[in-house]
Design a protein around this motif. Structure first.
Motif, short mmCIF file in Angstrom:
data_model
loop_
_atom_site.label_atom_id
_atom_site.label_comp_id
_atom_site.label_asym_id
_atom_site.label_seq_id
_atom_site.Cartn_x
_atom_site.Cartn_y
_atom_site.Cartn_z
N LEU A 11 0.66 -1.14 -0.08
CA LEU A 11 0.10 -0.22 -0.02
C LEU A 11 0.95 1.29 -0.02
CD1 LEU A 11 -2.63 1.50 0.47
CD2 LEU A 11 -2.42 1.35 2.79
N ASP A 44 -1.77 -1.04 -3.98
CA ASP A 44 -2.81 -0.27 -3.80
C ASP A 44 -2.13 1.45 -3.44
OD1 ASP A 44 -4.94 -2.20 -3.96
OD2 ASP A 44 -4.00 -3.06 -2.04
N TYR A 110 -7.50 -2.27 6.68
CA TYR A 110 -6.77 -2.63 5.56
C TYR A 110 -5.53 -3.73 6.07
CZ TYR A 110 -3.48 -2.78 1.30
OH TYR A 110 -2.92 -3.11 0.17
#
Length: 173
Positions: A11, A44, A110
């Motif tokens: 991420l 992401d 997440y």
């Protein structure tokens, strides 16, 4: 790295995600990584900022459209359709604990869903905001206790601008 090597999930959080550097360089570079490695890399991307859209804070779709329109002809329509859903937008000031709370809740969710994921936090901010932003990560316990265990994920901070404006500020950071 060979194209058949599967990378772990990462991420990338860009604080200052609506700023000039992010819009000119960072999103395009991340897209180019995706273009090169495709399904072998899972990135992401979460941008944060204070920019508003047509009806208040930017939506994810408005944010994606801003990125896409910044570089006409640089994004393949087919690949953009696969890349764009990886991008999210969070409105607010990363230095404000109240604004940061909803972002922190999403990052915790997440982490629960992808405990092995790495988190790269890019601080594309004024140097005065580095300390308060990192403190918010600590306040909300968003940095794993150990950053050395691959099964628990990791968090790294990347600073875009000069580290500090003077020696005193550098020592505080």
């Amino acid at each position: 790295m060979r194209n058949n090597t599967k990378l772990k999930r990462v991420l990338v959080v860009i604080h200052g995600g609506t700023g000039d550097l992010a819009m000119r360089k960072l999103y395009l570079a991340l897209y180019q990584l995706f273009e090169r490695y495709g399904e072998n890399i899972h990135i992401d991307i979460w941008g944060t900022g204070k920019q508003n859209g047509a009806a208040g804070p930017l939506t994810d779709d408005e944010f994606r459209e801003l990125i896409f329109k910044r570089h006409p002809g640089k994004y393949s329509t087919m690949l953009w359709g696969l890349f764009a859903p990886r991008i999210r937008y969070f409105h607010g000031r990363c230095t404000d604990t109240g604004d940061f709370r909803s972002f922190a809740d999403q990052l915790c969710a997440y982490r629960k869903q992808y405990p092995e994921a790495g988190v790269l936090v890019f601080l594309s901010l004024h140097p005065d905001h580095f300390g308060p932003t990192v403190e918010n990560y600590q306040t909300f316990d968003l940095v794993p206790k150990t950053n050395r265990e691959p099964e628990t994920g990791w968090t790294r901070f990347l600073i875009e601008k000069p580290f500090a404006l003077n020696v005193a500020q550098g020592e505080r950071l």
